[in-house]
Design a protein around this motif. Structure first.
Motif, PDB file in Angstrom:
ATOM      1  N   GLN A 118       0.805  -1.219   0.000  1.00 35.64           N
ATOM      2  CA  GLN A 118       0.000   0.000   0.000  1.00 35.64           C
ATOM      3  C   GLN A 118       0.840   1.271   0.000  1.00 35.64           C
ATOM      4  OE1 GLN A 118      -0.441  -2.619   2.026  1.00 35.64           O
ATOM      5  NE2 GLN A 118      -2.608  -3.073   2.368  1.00 35.64           N
ATOM      6  N   ALA A 119       1.916   1.303   0.785  1.00 37.61           N
ATOM      7  CA  ALA A 119       2.713   2.526   0.883  1.00 37.61           C
ATOM      8  C   ALA A 119       3.334   2.899  -0.455  1.00 37.61           C
ATOM      9  CB  ALA A 119       3.795   2.372   1.945  1.00 37.61           C
ATOM     10  N   THR A 120       3.687   1.920  -1.255  1.00 38.11           N
ATOM     11  CA  THR A 120       4.296   2.207  -2.555  1.00 38.11           C
ATOM     12  C   THR A 120       3.277   2.727  -3.560  1.00 38.11           C
ATOM     13  OG1 THR A 120       3.973  -0.054  -3.383  1.00 38.11           O
ATOM     14  CG2 THR A 120       6.002   0.396  -2.148  1.00 38.11           C
ATOM     15  N   LYS A 121       1.989   2.645  -3.223  1.00 36.67           N
ATOM     16  CA  LYS A 121       0.933   3.085  -4.135  1.00 36.67           C
ATOM     17  C   LYS A 121       0.375   4.464  -3.771  1.00 36.67           C
ATOM     18  CE  LYS A 121       0.974  -0.700  -6.550  1.00 36.67           C
ATOM     19  NZ  LYS A 121       1.450  -0.688  -7.961  1.00 36.67           N
ATOM     20  N   LEU A 122       0.994   5.138  -2.795  1.00 39.12           N
ATOM     21  CA  LEU A 122       0.479   6.436  -2.372  1.00 39.12           C
ATOM     22  C   LEU A 122       0.631   7.509  -3.439  1.00 39.12           C
ATOM     23  CD1 LEU A 122       1.750   6.505   1.318  1.00 39.12           C
ATOM     24  CD2 LEU A 122      -0.625   6.274   0.545  1.00 39.12           C
ATOM     25  N   LEU A 123       1.519   7.287  -4.396  1.00 38.11           N
ATOM     26  CA  LEU A 123       1.713   8.246  -5.496  1.00 38.11           C
ATOM     27  C   LEU A 123       1.294   7.660  -6.834  1.00 38.11           C
ATOM     28  CD1 LEU A 123       5.191   9.779  -4.531  1.00 38.11           C
ATOM     29  CD2 LEU A 123       2.902  10.661  -4.025  1.00 38.11           C
ATOM     30  N   ASP A 124       0.491   6.621  -6.797  1.00 40.06           N
ATOM     31  CA  ASP A 124       0.054   5.991  -8.040  1.00 40.06           C
ATOM     32  C   ASP A 124      -0.699   6.991  -8.923  1.00 40.06           C
ATOM     33  OD1 ASP A 124      -0.269   2.914  -9.012  1.00 40.06           O
ATOM     34  OD2 ASP A 124      -1.932   4.154  -9.751  1.00 40.06           O
ATOM     35  N   ASP A 169      -3.236   6.462 -10.752  1.00 43.22           N
ATOM     36  CA  ASP A 169      -4.687   6.237 -10.673  1.00 43.22           C
ATOM     37  C   ASP A 169      -5.187   6.736  -9.313  1.00 43.22           C
ATOM     38  OD1 ASP A 169      -7.287   5.236 -10.453  1.00 43.22           O
ATOM     39  OD2 ASP A 169      -6.810   3.411 -11.556  1.00 43.22           O
ATOM     40  N   PRO A 170      -6.069   7.730  -9.270  1.00 45.68           N
ATOM     41  CA  PRO A 170      -6.543   8.247  -7.976  1.00 45.68           C
ATOM     42  C   PRO A 170      -7.302   7.209  -7.163  1.00 45.68           C
ATOM     43  CG  PRO A 170      -7.827   9.155  -9.789  1.00 45.68           C
ATOM     44  CD  PRO A 170      -6.661   8.437 -10.415  1.00 45.68           C
ATOM     45  N   ILE A 171      -7.935   6.256  -7.830  1.00 51.61           N
ATOM     46  CA  ILE A 171      -8.653   5.206  -7.104  1.00 51.61           C
ATOM     47  C   ILE A 171      -7.662   4.316  -6.356  1.00 51.61           C
ATOM     48  CG2 ILE A 171     -10.120   3.163  -7.339  1.00 51.61           C
ATOM     49  CD1 ILE A 171     -11.479   4.522  -9.683  1.00 51.61           C
ATOM     50  N   VAL A 172      -6.562   3.982  -7.026  1.00 53.45           N
ATOM     51  CA  VAL A 172      -5.525   3.174  -6.371  1.00 53.45           C
ATOM     52  C   VAL A 172      -4.948   3.929  -5.182  1.00 53.45           C
ATOM     53  CG1 VAL A 172      -3.255   2.118  -6.662  1.00 53.45           C
ATOM     54  CG2 VAL A 172      -4.974   1.899  -8.462  1.00 53.45           C
ATOM     55  N   ARG A 173      -4.723   5.236  -5.354  1.00 52.82           N
ATOM     56  CA  ARG A 173      -4.191   6.037  -4.244  1.00 52.82           C
ATOM     57  C   ARG A 173      -5.142   6.031  -3.056  1.00 52.82           C
ATOM     58  NH1 ARG A 173      -3.076   9.904  -8.312  1.00 52.82           N
ATOM     59  NH2 ARG A 173      -4.642  11.329  -7.432  1.00 52.82           N
ATOM     60  N   ARG A 174      -6.426   6.218  -3.332  1.00 50.89           N
ATOM     61  CA  ARG A 174      -7.413   6.244  -2.236  1.00 50.89           C
ATOM     62  C   ARG A 174      -7.500   4.898  -1.537  1.00 50.89           C
ATOM     63  NH1 ARG A 174     -10.541   9.464  -5.831  1.00 50.89           N
ATOM     64  NH2 ARG A 174     -11.863   7.684  -6.358  1.00 50.89           N
ATOM     65  N   MET A 175      -7.447   3.821  -2.319  1.00 46.78           N
ATOM     66  CA  MET A 175      -7.494   2.482  -1.714  1.00 46.78           C
ATOM     67  C   MET A 175      -6.281   2.254  -0.815  1.00 46.78           C
ATOM     68  SD  MET A 175      -8.840   0.247  -4.981  1.00 46.78           S
ATOM     69  CE  MET A 175      -8.609  -1.320  -4.143  1.00 46.78           C
TER      70      MET A 175
END
Length: 261
Positions: free
Chosen positions: A204-210, A212-218
């Motif tokens: 999850q931490a590596t996806k904080l700057l993804d 896709d805004p949906i991925v970031r929110r998840m």
């Protein structure tokens, strides 16, 4: 008297003259860590169990949870029949032993629990059982409620009913029934329990700057749900991250603190 052979490590004469319980506890933890190293069981998180009621119930022992972390990257659990991924270690008179299963815990209480004729002593003993049982189910993300104990004295037997619930990190409970004889001697312990893990750290931490805004929110939502239990994971990712990701991790950690998670 312990019920099985174990690898004993001497404290040395100096320990018997220590006046500080804090120092003694630190020395006992070192004994546990030395024991694990001698058995080749590396990578465990060793954390003292210091609840007041445990100290009152077993005043001459020190206790430690020994847990092999499974998230986000699993540490290999010991490939032996006695050590498990989650264990309760104890030190008595400079000797190290442990329990890893509920049957082990029953043997330990039968061997080490002194009679508890008073209500307070009986409540402490039942609370200690719940505390140790919780640790055997722990993966470093569960949090349990304070023990709830009901004391039901009879003419020839006392019933102790205990309950603790998972309040964070998933769902579950521990229910127990302890029966005591007329003088407070232990007769039997029964337990019924279940646990189901909630969100655990994967990436999850590596996806904080993804992108896709949906991925970031998840990712943010998962980390908020994990709350303070995610701190070691966040620290691990942050240590190898670039500045922008470090800043994102700092922001989500501050949210966790601000929202009391």
């Amino acid at each position: 008297m312990f019920w099985r052979a174990f690898h004993a490590i001497g404290l040395g004469a100096v320990v018997f003259y220590l006046s500080s319980p804090t120092i003694a506890k630190a020395d006992d933890q070192q004994l546990v860590e030395d024991y694990l190293k001698a058995r080749g069981a590396l990578g465990a998180v060793v954390r003292p169990i210091t609840d007041d009621y445990v100290g009152r119930t077993f005043p001459n022992l020190s206790f430690f949870g020994v847990i092999f972390r499974q998230y986000p990257v699993a540490v290999l659990c010991p490939q032996t029949g006695d050590l498990k991924c989650s264990n309760v270690f104890f030190v008595k008179d400079g000797q190290v032993d442990f329990v890893a299963t509920i049957p082990d815990l029953k043997f330990f209480f039968a061997a080490e629990l002194d009679p508890v004729p008073s209500q307070q002593g009986a409540v402490d003993a039942a609370s200690s059982w719940l505390r140790f049982s919780e640790e055997l189910k722990q993966d470093l993300f569960y949090a349990f409620s304070a023990p709830e104990i009901s004391y039901v004295p009879r003419q020839d037997i006392t019933w102790m009913r205990g309950h603790a619930a998972v309040i964070a990190g998933g769902e579950g409970y521990v229910d127990m029934l302890m029966t005591l004889g007329p003088a407070g001697s232990l007769l039997q312990i029964y337990e019924r329990s279940a646990s189901r893990p909630g969100v655990r750290p994967i990436c999850q931490a590596t996806k904080l700057l993804d992108r896709d805004p949906i991925v970031r929110r998840m990712a943010e939502q998962d980390l908020l749900v994990m709350g303070r239990a995610a701190k070691p994971y966040l620290d691990q990712v942050r240590a190898a991250a670039r500045p922008k990701l470090q800043q994102a991790i700092d922001r989500i950690w501050q949210r966790i603190l601000n929202e009391g998670r």
